[in-house]
Design a protein around this motif. Sequence first.
Motif, short mmCIF file in Angstrom:
data_model
loop_
_atom_site.label_atom_id
_atom_site.label_comp_id
_atom_site.label_asym_id
_atom_site.label_seq_id
_atom_site.Cartn_x
_atom_site.Cartn_y
_atom_site.Cartn_z
N ALA A 158 0.85 -1.21 0.00
CA ALA A 158 0.00 0.00 0.00
C ALA A 158 0.87 1.25 0.00
N LEU A 159 1.94 1.23 0.79
CA LEU A 159 2.87 2.37 0.83
C LEU A 159 3.54 2.56 -0.54
N LEU A 160 3.96 1.44 -1.10
CA LEU A 160 4.60 1.47 -2.43
C LEU A 160 3.69 2.14 -3.45
N LEU A 161 2.42 1.77 -3.45
CA LEU A 161 1.46 2.37 -4.39
C LEU A 161 1.25 3.84 -4.08
N ALA A 162 1.16 4.17 -2.78
CA ALA A 162 0.95 5.57 -2.39
C ALA A 162 2.10 6.43 -2.89
N LEU A 163 3.32 5.95 -2.68
CA LEU A 163 4.48 6.73 -3.10
C LEU A 163 4.61 6.75 -4.62
N ALA A 164 4.37 5.60 -5.25
CA ALA A 164 4.53 5.52 -6.71
C ALA A 164 3.57 6.47 -7.42
N VAL A 165 2.33 6.53 -6.93
CA VAL A 165 1.36 7.37 -7.65
C VAL A 165 1.57 8.85 -7.33
N THR A 166 1.85 9.18 -6.08
CA THR A 166 2.02 10.61 -5.75
C THR A 166 3.34 11.15 -6.30
N ARG A 167 4.38 10.31 -6.33
CA ARG A 167 5.69 10.77 -6.80
C ARG A 167 5.92 10.47 -8.28
N LYS A 168 4.89 10.01 -8.97
CA LYS A 168 4.91 9.77 -10.43
C LYS A 168 6.03 8.82 -10.85
N LEU A 169 6.27 7.80 -10.06
CA LEU A 169 7.39 6.89 -10.31
C LEU A 169 7.35 6.28 -11.71
N VAL A 170 6.17 5.79 -12.10
CA VAL A 170 6.07 5.08 -13.37
C VAL A 170 6.29 6.02 -14.55
N VAL A 171 5.73 7.21 -14.45
CA VAL A 171 5.86 8.20 -15.54
C VAL A 171 7.33 8.63 -15.68
N LEU A 172 7.98 8.85 -14.53
CA LEU A 172 9.38 9.30 -14.56
C LEU A 172 10.31 8.17 -15.03
N ASP A 173 10.00 6.96 -14.63
CA ASP A 173 10.78 5.80 -15.10
C ASP A 173 10.68 5.71 -16.62
N ARG A 174 9.47 5.90 -17.12
CA ARG A 174 9.26 5.84 -18.58
C ARG A 174 10.00 6.97 -19.30
N LEU A 175 10.00 8.13 -18.68
CA LEU A 175 10.70 9.27 -19.28
C LEU A 175 12.18 8.93 -19.50
N VAL A 176 12.80 8.30 -18.48
CA VAL A 176 14.22 7.95 -18.59
C VAL A 176 14.41 6.86 -19.64
N ARG A 177 13.59 5.80 -19.56
CA ARG A 177 13.74 4.66 -20.48
C ARG A 177 13.53 5.03 -21.94
N THR A 178 12.67 6.00 -22.18
CA THR A 178 12.38 6.35 -23.58
C THR A 178 13.27 7.49 -24.07
N GLY A 179 14.30 7.81 -23.27
CA GLY A 179 15.27 8.82 -23.71
C GLY A 179 14.75 10.24 -23.64
N GLY A 180 13.68 10.46 -22.86
CA GLY A 180 13.07 11.80 -22.83
C GLY A 180 13.71 12.79 -21.88
N TRP A 181 14.57 12.31 -20.97
CA TRP A 181 15.14 13.21 -19.96
C TRP A 181 15.93 14.37 -20.57
N PRO A 182 16.86 14.10 -21.52
CA PRO A 182 17.65 15.23 -22.05
C PRO A 182 16.81 16.33 -22.70
N THR A 183 15.65 15.96 -23.21
CA THR A 183 14.86 16.98 -23.92
C THR A 183 13.61 17.40 -23.15
N GLU A 184 13.52 16.96 -21.89
CA GLU A 184 12.33 17.31 -21.07
C GLU A 184 12.21 18.84 -21.02
N PRO A 185 11.11 19.39 -21.52
CA PRO A 185 11.01 20.84 -21.62
C PRO A 185 11.09 21.53 -20.26
N ARG A 186 10.48 20.88 -19.26
CA ARG A 186 10.42 21.47 -17.93
C ARG A 186 10.32 20.30 -16.96
N GLU A 187 11.01 20.36 -15.84
CA GLU A 187 10.97 19.24 -14.89
C GLU A 187 9.53 18.93 -14.48
#
Length: 315
Positions: A106-135
């Motif tokens: 439950a804690l894992l889900l609470a942190l993952a959803v509020t801290r956008k873990l999955v979205v940020l993980d995907r950003l890194v994996r898809t090479g989007g970090w260097p061109t992220e317009p705004r954090e």
Amino acid sequence: MHRLLLAPGIQPEMRAVLDGRFEMFDMTGFDSPADVPGLDPATITAVVTKGESVFRERHIAALPNLKIIANFGVGYDGIEVQAAKARGVMVTHTPNVLTDETATTALLLALAVTRKLVVLDRLVRTGGWPTEPRELLANSIIGKTAGIIGLGRIGKAIARRLEACGAVVAYTDTKQQDVPYPFHPDPVALAKASDLLVVACQGGASTRHLVDATVLDALGPEGFLVNAARGTIVDEKALVAALKEGRIAGAGLDVFENEPHVPADLWTMDNVVLMPHRGSGTHETRRRMAELCRSNLDAFFAGQPLPTPVPEMRG
Ligand code: 8YV
């Protein structure tokens, strides 16, 4: 050797601890014990099931010599316990050994959803970090109110974890308890006071759709929902609508109304984190659950006191 029937979907870790001690038959893919090839239902004395799967009166009736249903899990909402009791069939479950693991989920889900873990993980994996317009920034749970629906063993373990992360805990339950957390009389009042609403009560008829559109609207557009208890407790259609319309901020979900089916609308939502009912799903905890389930079976057939009968069997 006793003949034992495994309800559909019983995991290999459970089978492994029963191997060599019981002659096992598997109901996976069959609706009734009578359909299992090579099985005479009258020879079955024990069933191992898991609480979220159904084991109804008609299943019990199909096994005339059934003596014990050992549930591989703490929740046993899928088992018709009164029908078992009426037939003199014992029901056991596996409390305590999974409390901490499920609370951590439950804690894992609470942190993952509020801290956008999955979205940020995907950003890194898809090479989007260097061109992220705004954090892309997330939401903190520090100093926020985490409302827990159902302050039982797991609810309390979730409360301790959320407090350790800086959240302020509140709760609702069927009655007020002697705990240092503020009590709210119902889920709507709790949701109104909460930034994060965590479902931790038991499943079954008494809690069906306890979290409905009204509760979700009380949680509001800045609020997050976490459910690692039972899918039936949340009105899933109302939840999908609330997420789509931005009436709540996001959800972390381990359980669903019609498992293993998850509404397709949820698959594409960035503000949702999804797990396939793995609240207790670590090697270590599943082993402890399997051993406790087996201890109940062993004690029963040895005529000894049972480690963990369900509460209805104690009275
Ligand atoms: C599952 C659970 O039952 O214990 C419970 O109530 O929901 C889980 O641990 C799991 O699939 C083990 O069978």
